[in-house]
Scaffold this motif. Structure first.
Motif, PDB file in Angstrom:
ATOM      1  N   ILE A 186       1.593 -89.579 -24.671  1.00 26.09           N
ATOM      2  CA  ILE A 186       2.906 -89.019 -24.966  1.00 26.09           C
ATOM      3  C   ILE A 186       3.050 -87.658 -24.285  1.00 26.09           C
ATOM      4  O   ILE A 186       2.163 -86.812 -24.392  1.00 26.09           O
ATOM      5  N   SER A 187       4.164 -87.479 -23.573  1.00 31.86           N
ATOM      6  CA  SER A 187       4.510 -86.184 -22.981  1.00 31.86           C
ATOM      7  C   SER A 187       5.800 -85.731 -23.633  1.00 31.86           C
ATOM      8  O   SER A 187       6.828 -86.404 -23.519  1.00 31.86           O
ATOM      9  N   GLN A 188       5.762 -84.584 -24.290  1.00 29.23           N
ATOM     10  CA  GLN A 188       6.894 -84.140 -25.099  1.00 29.23           C
ATOM     11  C   GLN A 188       7.267 -82.702 -24.760  1.00 29.23           C
ATOM     12  O   GLN A 188       6.410 -81.831 -24.652  1.00 29.23           O
ATOM     13  N   LEU A 189       8.563 -82.472 -24.587  1.00 26.43           N
ATOM     14  CA  LEU A 189       9.094 -81.143 -24.317  1.00 26.43           C
ATOM     15  C   LEU A 189       9.924 -80.652 -25.493  1.00 26.43           C
ATOM     16  O   LEU A 189      10.698 -81.422 -26.072  1.00 26.43           O
ATOM     17  N   MET A 190       9.791 -79.365 -25.830  1.00 29.67           N
ATOM     18  CA  MET A 190      10.678 -78.730 -26.797  1.00 29.67           C
ATOM     19  C   MET A 190      11.178 -77.439 -26.183  1.00 29.67           C
ATOM     20  O   MET A 190      10.384 -76.591 -25.759  1.00 29.67           O
ATOM     21  N   VAL A 191      12.493 -77.280 -26.114  1.00 30.34           N
ATOM     22  CA  VAL A 191      13.112 -76.094 -25.545  1.00 30.34           C
ATOM     23  C   VAL A 191      13.911 -75.394 -26.631  1.00 30.34           C
ATOM     24  O   VAL A 191      14.728 -76.018 -27.310  1.00 30.34           O
ATOM     25  N   CYS A 192      13.676 -74.095 -26.789  1.00 30.99           N
ATOM     26  CA  CYS A 192      14.367 -73.309 -27.805  1.00 30.99           C
ATOM     27  C   CYS A 192      15.127 -72.175 -27.131  1.00 30.99           C
ATOM     28  O   CYS A 192      14.547 -71.386 -26.376  1.00 30.99           O
ATOM     29  N   ASN A 193      16.423 -72.105 -27.371  1.00 26.87           N
ATOM     30  CA  ASN A 193      17.258 -71.025 -26.865  1.00 26.87           C
ATOM     31  C   ASN A 193      17.241 -69.888 -27.881  1.00 26.87           C
ATOM     32  O   ASN A 193      17.863 -69.970 -28.936  1.00 26.87           O
ATOM     33  N   ASN A 194      16.515 -68.824 -27.563  1.00 23.47           N
ATOM     34  CA  ASN A 194      16.370 -67.700 -28.495  1.00 23.47           C
ATOM     35  C   ASN A 194      17.520 -66.703 -28.432  1.00 23.47           C
ATOM     36  O   ASN A 194      17.545 -65.749 -29.200  1.00 23.47           O
ATOM     37  N   SER A 195      18.461 -66.907 -27.524  1.00 21.16           N
ATOM     38  CA  SER A 195      19.566 -65.963 -27.360  1.00 21.16           C
ATOM     39  C   SER A 195      20.519 -66.002 -28.559  1.00 21.16           C
ATOM     40  O   SER A 195      20.749 -67.066 -29.152  1.00 21.16           O
ATOM     41  N   ASP A 196      21.086 -64.841 -28.887  1.00 24.56           N
ATOM     42  CA  ASP A 196      22.064 -64.743 -29.977  1.00 24.56           C
ATOM     43  C   ASP A 196      23.473 -65.058 -29.514  1.00 24.56           C
ATOM     44  O   ASP A 196      24.354 -65.307 -30.346  1.00 24.56           O
ATOM     45  N   SER A 197      23.718 -65.044 -28.194  1.00 28.96           N
ATOM     46  CA  SER A 197      25.093 -65.165 -27.726  1.00 28.96           C
ATOM     47  C   SER A 197      25.283 -66.096 -26.535  1.00 28.96           C
ATOM     48  O   SER A 197      26.386 -66.584 -26.310  1.00 28.96           O
ATOM     49  N   SER A 198      24.232 -66.367 -25.772  1.00 27.01           N
ATOM     50  CA  SER A 198      24.378 -67.126 -24.531  1.00 27.01           C
ATOM     51  C   SER A 198      23.926 -68.571 -24.713  1.00 27.01           C
ATOM     52  O   SER A 198      22.885 -68.849 -25.323  1.00 27.01           O
TER      53      SER A 198
END
Length: 377
Positions: A186-198
């Motif tokens: 299994i190859s798994q990606l998790m992307v988190c946008n830490n920006s408050d406005s963008s």
């Protein structure tokens, strides 16, 4: 050979949800901040890694300033993960006859500028993160050097290696999890946008080179009635592309790929007229449920099933390819004009977000992955 299906996904995926430190998937937890990451440094301290993660089914070996992590299960299944690139160079799956068979195609290429060898093929991540702020300059970023975050599991059940990458401003966090189980990689990606406005736009794919005897003996089962667009091959730093395909791509790449050249996605001088772009953009519906891949082809399927099967009658084995989170399926065959069991005896499968990038709002996250299931036990 009958079509084989795979069980439900071992992880539950969400396209848009608030970021959190712990996100539980079906089968195992995805821990974002459970342990301190081991930062990427050259050379990588192999002795420290061996001491820190001993007994978990992973052995480290230094190669110059880099290293490889060799994952091994008691049933014989093995995988090799390159650090810090994150490329999976090998997946040897256990078979019904008691031995193992290599399922991935990889090769060593000579970099002319750096005079160094690099691994291509296997399973790799090509991801571009683009900020969509209206009041600031748009920032583009791609994860390339991964820091080892944690290793969990054991050789009796399963092994999970977690890699992490963040941009220089900590606005984007990308986590890459490689899990080896008895009958699946299994190859798994998790992307988190830490920006408050963008907001954040994600474009890219998880690209897998599946080794075969020859595309002439290889079939894709289960794609009938799937809509597709014909494209030229996706060029990344780790893709294996035959010379004839590469030369064609240099002169005929579309504007879509041209926008990604800064991160190695395509040629640097690709220009097309509107007529050339229209001719390249073949659109259709798959009419063959047992499609032979002997002809050179490159497509992005936009409505393919979540699981389908690649059968190689020459090697007498099959692989069930599954995807989660990604809406598109990329498939490239170099054709059967090359040497049997040679460098170009492979089928390239990608779980992609290329035609329709993924948009993440502030503080949202997305998870997507690929499963290479071995039904040959």
């Amino acid at each position: 050979m009958a079509m084989t299906t795979v069980a439900s996904s071992p992880f539950l995926l969400s396209k848009s949800r608030p970021c959190s430190c712990t996100n539980y998937k079906r089968g195992f937890p995805l821990r974002v901040a459970a342990v301190a990451s081991i930062p990427f440094q050259q050379p990588i301290n192999v002795d420290y890694l061996e001491q820190e993660f001993s007994g978990r089914g992973v052995v480290f070996k230094g190669i110059g300033d880099d290293c490889v992590a060799k994952m091994s299960l008691d049933n014989g299944s093995k995988a090799i993960l390159m650090l810090p690139t994150g490329l999976i160079a090998s997946y040897k799956a256990s078979m019904w006859h008691g031995g193992t068979v290599e399922l991935l195609q990889s090769s060593v290429s000579q970099e002319e500028e750096e005079e160094a060898n690099s691994i291509r093929g296997g399973v790799s991540v090509a991801l571009e993160c683009l900020s969509l702020s209206l009041d600031q300059e748009q920032v583009s970023w791609s994860p390339s050097n991964w820091a080892l975050h944690d290793i969990t599991g054991n050789p009796h059940d399963s092994i999970q290696v977690e890699l992490i990458s963040t941009d220089s401003h900590d606005m984007v966090q990308v986590k890459y999890i490689v899990t080896l189980q008895d009958d699946v990689l299994i190859s798994q990606l998790m992307v988190c946008n830490n920006s408050d406005s963008s907001s954040l736009q994600l474009s890219g794919c998880i690209l897998s080179h599946l080794t075969v005897s020859s595309p002439d003996a290889t079939y894709a089962v289960g794609l009938e009635r799937s809509d597709f667009f014909g494209r030229l091959p996706i060029l990344t730093g780790s893709a294996i592309i035959p010379p004839d395909c590469g030369q064609k791509s240099e002169s005929q790449f579309s504007q879509l790929w041209k926008q990604m050249t800064s991160n190695g996605w395509g040629p640097k001088n690709g220009h097309q007229t509107e007529t050339e772009q229209e001719e390249e953009m073949e659109e259709g519906e798959e009419d063959d449920n047992y499609k032979n891949l002997r002809e050179q082809m490159c497509r992005i399927y936009t409505s393919a099933p979540r699981d389908f099967t690649i059968i190689d009658r020459g090697r007498r084995n099959s692989v069930v390819v599954g995807r989660d989170g990604f809406e598109e399926l990329y498939m490239f065959s170099p054709g059967s004009s090359h040497e049997f069991y040679g460098e170009y005896a492979y089928i390239c499968i990608g779980q992609s977000a290329v035609l329709n990038p993924i948009i993440l709002g502030p503080k949202e996250s997305w998870t997507g992955g690929q499963r290479l299931h071995n039904p040959n036990l």
